[in-house]
Design a protein around this motif. Structure first.
Motif, PDB file in Angstrom:
ATOM      1  N   PRO A  56       5.641   0.554   2.557  1.00 52.65           N
ATOM      2  CA  PRO A  56       6.883   1.283   2.365  1.00 52.65           C
ATOM      3  C   PRO A  56       6.772   2.883   3.087  1.00 52.65           C
ATOM      4  N   GLY A  57       8.065   3.254   3.281  1.00 51.65           N
ATOM      5  CA  GLY A  57       8.038   4.562   3.962  1.00 51.65           C
ATOM      6  C   GLY A  57       8.131   5.779   3.073  1.00 51.65           C
ATOM      7  N   ASP A  82       2.786  10.074   5.502  1.00 52.35           N
ATOM      8  CA  ASP A  82       1.800  11.199   5.899  1.00 52.35           C
ATOM      9  C   ASP A  82       0.618  11.497   5.178  1.00 52.35           C
ATOM     10  N   LEU A  83       0.534  11.376   3.770  1.00 53.17           N
ATOM     11  CA  LEU A  83      -0.545  11.245   3.323  1.00 53.17           C
ATOM     12  C   LEU A  83      -1.388   9.988   3.554  1.00 53.17           C
ATOM     13  N   ARG A 120      -2.008   8.383   6.160  1.00 51.76           N
ATOM     14  CA  ARG A 120      -2.545   8.403   7.746  1.00 51.76           C
ATOM     15  C   ARG A 120      -3.646   9.376   7.586  1.00 51.76           C
ATOM     16  N   VAL A 121      -3.891  10.302   6.882  1.00 50.48           N
ATOM     17  CA  VAL A 121      -5.108  10.955   6.885  1.00 50.48           C
ATOM     18  C   VAL A 121      -6.303  10.292   5.719  1.00 50.48           C
ATOM     19  N   ASN A 122      -6.105   9.221   5.469  1.00 48.05           N
ATOM     20  CA  ASN A 122      -6.913   8.371   4.394  1.00 48.05           C
ATOM     21  C   ASN A 122      -7.687   7.450   5.366  1.00 48.05           C
ATOM     22  N   ASP A 123      -8.981   7.600   5.589  1.00 46.97           N
ATOM     23  CA  ASP A 123      -9.753   6.659   6.408  1.00 46.97           C
ATOM     24  C   ASP A 123      -9.658   5.313   5.843  1.00 46.97           C
ATOM     25  N   ASP A 124      -9.903   5.087   4.444  1.00 46.27           N
ATOM     26  CA  ASP A 124      -9.808   3.789   3.757  1.00 46.27           C
ATOM     27  C   ASP A 124      -8.456   2.993   4.040  1.00 46.27           C
ATOM     28  N   ALA A 125      -7.457   4.128   3.700  1.00 40.96           N
ATOM     29  CA  ALA A 125      -6.167   3.514   4.012  1.00 40.96           C
ATOM     30  C   ALA A 125      -5.968   2.695   5.358  1.00 40.96           C
ATOM     31  N   LEU A 126      -6.142   3.501   6.467  1.00 38.91           N
ATOM     32  CA  LEU A 126      -6.335   3.222   7.449  1.00 38.91           C
ATOM     33  C   LEU A 126      -7.197   1.692   7.923  1.00 38.91           C
ATOM     34  N   ALA A 127      -8.251   1.825   7.402  1.00 42.27           N
ATOM     35  CA  ALA A 127      -9.059   0.793   7.385  1.00 42.27           C
ATOM     36  C   ALA A 127      -8.409  -0.628   7.050  1.00 42.27           C
ATOM     37  N   PHE A 128      -8.006  -0.282   5.921  1.00 39.03           N
ATOM     38  CA  PHE A 128      -7.250  -1.415   5.111  1.00 39.03           C
ATOM     39  C   PHE A 128      -6.011  -1.996   5.879  1.00 39.03           C
ATOM     40  N   LEU A 158       0.980  -1.292  -0.026  1.00 39.83           N
ATOM     41  CA  LEU A 158      -0.018   0.143  -0.137  1.00 39.83           C
ATOM     42  C   LEU A 158       0.785   1.225  -0.019  1.00 39.83           C
ATOM     43  N   ALA A 159       0.708   2.108  -0.943  1.00 38.51           N
ATOM     44  CA  ALA A 159       1.683   3.318  -1.066  1.00 38.51           C
ATOM     45  C   ALA A 159       0.812   4.374  -2.035  1.00 38.51           C
ATOM     46  N   THR A 160       1.177   5.579  -1.702  1.00 41.43           N
ATOM     47  CA  THR A 160       0.901   6.813  -2.551  1.00 41.43           C
ATOM     48  C   THR A 160       2.059   7.453  -2.909  1.00 41.43           C
ATOM     49  N   HIS A 161       1.816   8.808  -3.673  1.00 41.66           N
ATOM     50  CA  HIS A 161       2.937   9.692  -4.138  1.00 41.66           C
ATOM     51  C   HIS A 161       3.841   9.917  -2.905  1.00 41.66           C
ATOM     52  N   GLY A 162       5.007   9.972  -3.209  1.00 41.62           N
ATOM     53  CA  GLY A 162       6.202  10.114  -2.160  1.00 41.62           C
ATOM     54  C   GLY A 162       6.642   8.989  -1.386  1.00 41.62           C
ATOM     55  N   PHE A 163       6.345   7.674  -1.770  1.00 42.89           N
ATOM     56  CA  PHE A 163       6.997   6.559  -1.370  1.00 42.89           C
ATOM     57  C   PHE A 163       8.623   6.602  -1.397  1.00 42.89           C
TER      58      PHE A 163
END
Length: 186
Positions: A78-79, A85-86, A88-96, A12-17
């Motif tokens: 990945p860090g 940081d992006l 941890r403010v995404n509720d769907d990512a946190l639920a996953f 699971l990642a987004t921009h800036g990994f």
């Protein structure tokens, strides 16, 4: 080398990994026979961070709303500073992430990604490591922070930094082969 044929792993990642923190585990685990999917909140490519500038784009396999943690044996986070940081403010990512943990799947976070374990409540009571600048956050979340390359605590794997990616990848494989882990809900 571990044989991960038939195992499925989500990254699971987004921009800036951090470029290497996504690519090395992805490639090592796939090299052991696992089917590895890059999952992101958005469709298309996500762009990594490599050194002091933007890195290469990585194609995603599924968007977060298309993925179910029930289909995977492990989740790798990945860090990089921007990516977690992006997320941890995404509720769907946190639920996953919580679903992976609560269902006993292997959950692995490197460098700054333990921020996600802090945000979800998973850090509380765990023994973990992280990039040194995240140490206080991890401790304040109720975890025991240790200065080690890689720490495994009942299928929860954390690692300090990109220098430890080989050991991190091997530990993920080892924990997957152990099977599901029994844990309390986060």
């Amino acid at each position: 080398m571990a044989d991960l044929k038939g195992k499925r792993i989500a990254l699971l990642a987004t921009h800036g990994f951090e470029q290497s923190e996504l690519e090395v585990p992805r490639d090592r685990l796939a090299g052991m026979g696992a089917e590895v999917h890059v999952i992101a909140p958005e469709d298309g490519d996500i762009k990594g961070w490599d050194g002091d500038d933007w890195g290469r784009p990585v194609s995603i396999d599924k968007t977060l709303d298309q993925a179910s943690m029930d289909d995977y044996d492990a989740l790798v986070l990945p860090g990089g500073q921007i990516n977690p940081d992006l997320l941890r403010v995404n509720d769907d990512a946190l639920a996953f992430i919580k679903r992976a943990y609560e269902s006993g799947k292997v959950l692995a976070a490197i460098c700054h990604a333990p921020w996600l374990l802090v945000e979800t409540g998973i850090a509380e009571g765990a023994t973990m490591t992280s990039y040194p600048s995240v140490k206080t956050d991890v401790k304040n979340a109720g975890a025991t922070w240790v200065d080690e390359a890689v720490v495994a605590d009942n299928g929860l794997i954390t690692s300090r930094n990109p220098d430890d990616l080989e050991v991190f990848s091997k530990k993920i494989a080892e924990e997957i082969l152990e099977g599901q882990h029994t844990r309390a809900a986060a």
